[in-house]
Write a protein that holds these residues in place. Structure first.
Motif, PDB file in Angstrom:
ATOM      1  N   UNK A   1       1.381  38.239 -26.161  1.00  0.00           N
ATOM      2  CA  UNK A   1       1.102  36.796 -25.932  1.00  0.00           C
ATOM      3  C   UNK A   1       0.686  35.915 -27.369  1.00  0.00           C
ATOM      4  N   UNK A   2      -0.018  36.812 -28.171  1.00  0.00           N
ATOM      5  CA  UNK A   2      -0.556  35.944 -29.484  1.00  0.00           C
ATOM      6  C   UNK A   2       0.776  35.656 -30.262  1.00  0.00           C
ATOM      7  N   UNK A   3       1.866  36.575 -30.358  1.00  0.00           N
ATOM      8  CA  UNK A   3       3.170  36.350 -31.160  1.00  0.00           C
ATOM      9  C   UNK A   3       3.577  34.933 -30.476  1.00  0.00           C
ATOM     10  N   UNK A   4       3.654  34.820 -29.299  1.00  0.00           N
ATOM     11  CA  UNK A   4       4.232  33.623 -28.233  1.00  0.00           C
ATOM     12  C   UNK A   4       3.564  32.385 -28.767  1.00  0.00           C
ATOM     13  N   UNK A   5       2.322  32.466 -29.346  1.00  0.00           N
ATOM     14  CA  UNK A   5       1.552  31.285 -29.658  1.00  0.00           C
ATOM     15  C   UNK A   5       1.680  30.803 -30.884  1.00  0.00           C
ATOM     16  N   UNK A   6       2.220  31.466 -31.916  1.00  0.00           N
ATOM     17  CA  UNK A   6       2.153  31.298 -33.272  1.00  0.00           C
ATOM     18  C   UNK A   6       2.734  29.826 -33.487  1.00  0.00           C
ATOM     19  N   UNK A   7       3.937  29.361 -33.038  1.00  0.00           N
ATOM     20  CA  UNK A   7       4.568  28.356 -33.348  1.00  0.00           C
ATOM     21  C   UNK A   7       3.874  27.184 -33.046  1.00  0.00           C
TER      22      UNK A   7
END
Length: 200
Positions: free
Chosen positions: A108-114
């Motif tokens: 989930x955190x990776x998906x929020x980075x951009x």
């Protein structure tokens, strides 16, 4: 513990139970027994608190893995490199089921980075430190005595860990075992078989 520590512990629990996006400031307050004003006073914002809590959750997983590895090393005769690789991955993969919430949170955190520059900025330094930790824990490479070797070993371990994690989250029945990874590494080390025939 004071309010600062209580908030961090509460935020960690909320992240694992609810995820990053669904955790509200009121959730953290309820889990920590504090108040809304404490979040701003101690951390500046809910997002800053959640970012730190996320880093602590992943750091704690790494610490557990390292401790288990140290305990095994103390109890056994040093293994050959491929055996050590397999044994390390047996520990990692063995931890996946009870650490599932950690891996779901990672995705989930990776998906929020951009869409969250502050989150991305907060992760850059710890990610690099984490690579060094993986190099030491999983490959036995000391970052202080051999920094370049630790850097490339950490990159390799991090890439492999992320890929294995995704496969386990998607389909644990067909995800790689420690032996699969070891056999795959052997294939890579042996190189490509010439076209039209096997090894001679």
């Amino acid at each position: 513990m004071g309010h600062r520590e209580d908030l961090l512990e509460g935020a960690k629990r909320c992240l694992l139970e609810k995820g990053y996006a669904r955790t509200t400031a009121r959730d953290i307050v309820a889990a920590s027994g504090t108040n809304l004003a404490s979040i701003g006073y101690h951390y500046g914002s809910k997002e800053a608190l959640l970012n730190l809590a996320f880093l602590k959750v992943t750091e704690e997983w790494g610490d557990i893995l390292a401790e288990e590895g140290e305990a095994e090393q103390e109890a056994e005769v040093p293994a050959a490199p491929l055996d050590q690789f397999r044994e390390t991955w047996e520990r990692v993969i063995g931890s996946f089921e009870h650490s599932r919430a950690v891996w779901q949170l990672q995705m989930e955190v990776i998906s929020r980075i951009d869409s969250d520059p502050e989150l991305q900025k907060a992760l850059i330094g710890p990610q690099r430190e984490g690579r060094n930790g993986l190099a030491e824990t999983m490959m036995g490479v000391d970052p202080e005595t051999d920094p370049e070797r630790a850097r490339v070993a950490g990159l390799f371990c991090q890439a492999l860990l992320a890929g294995v994690m995704v496969q386990w989250l998607m389909d644990s029945d067909s995800a790689p075992s420690a032996q699969d990874l070891t056999d795959g590494l052997k294939v890579v080390l042996e190189g490509r078989t010439p076209a039209g025939g096997g090894a001679r």
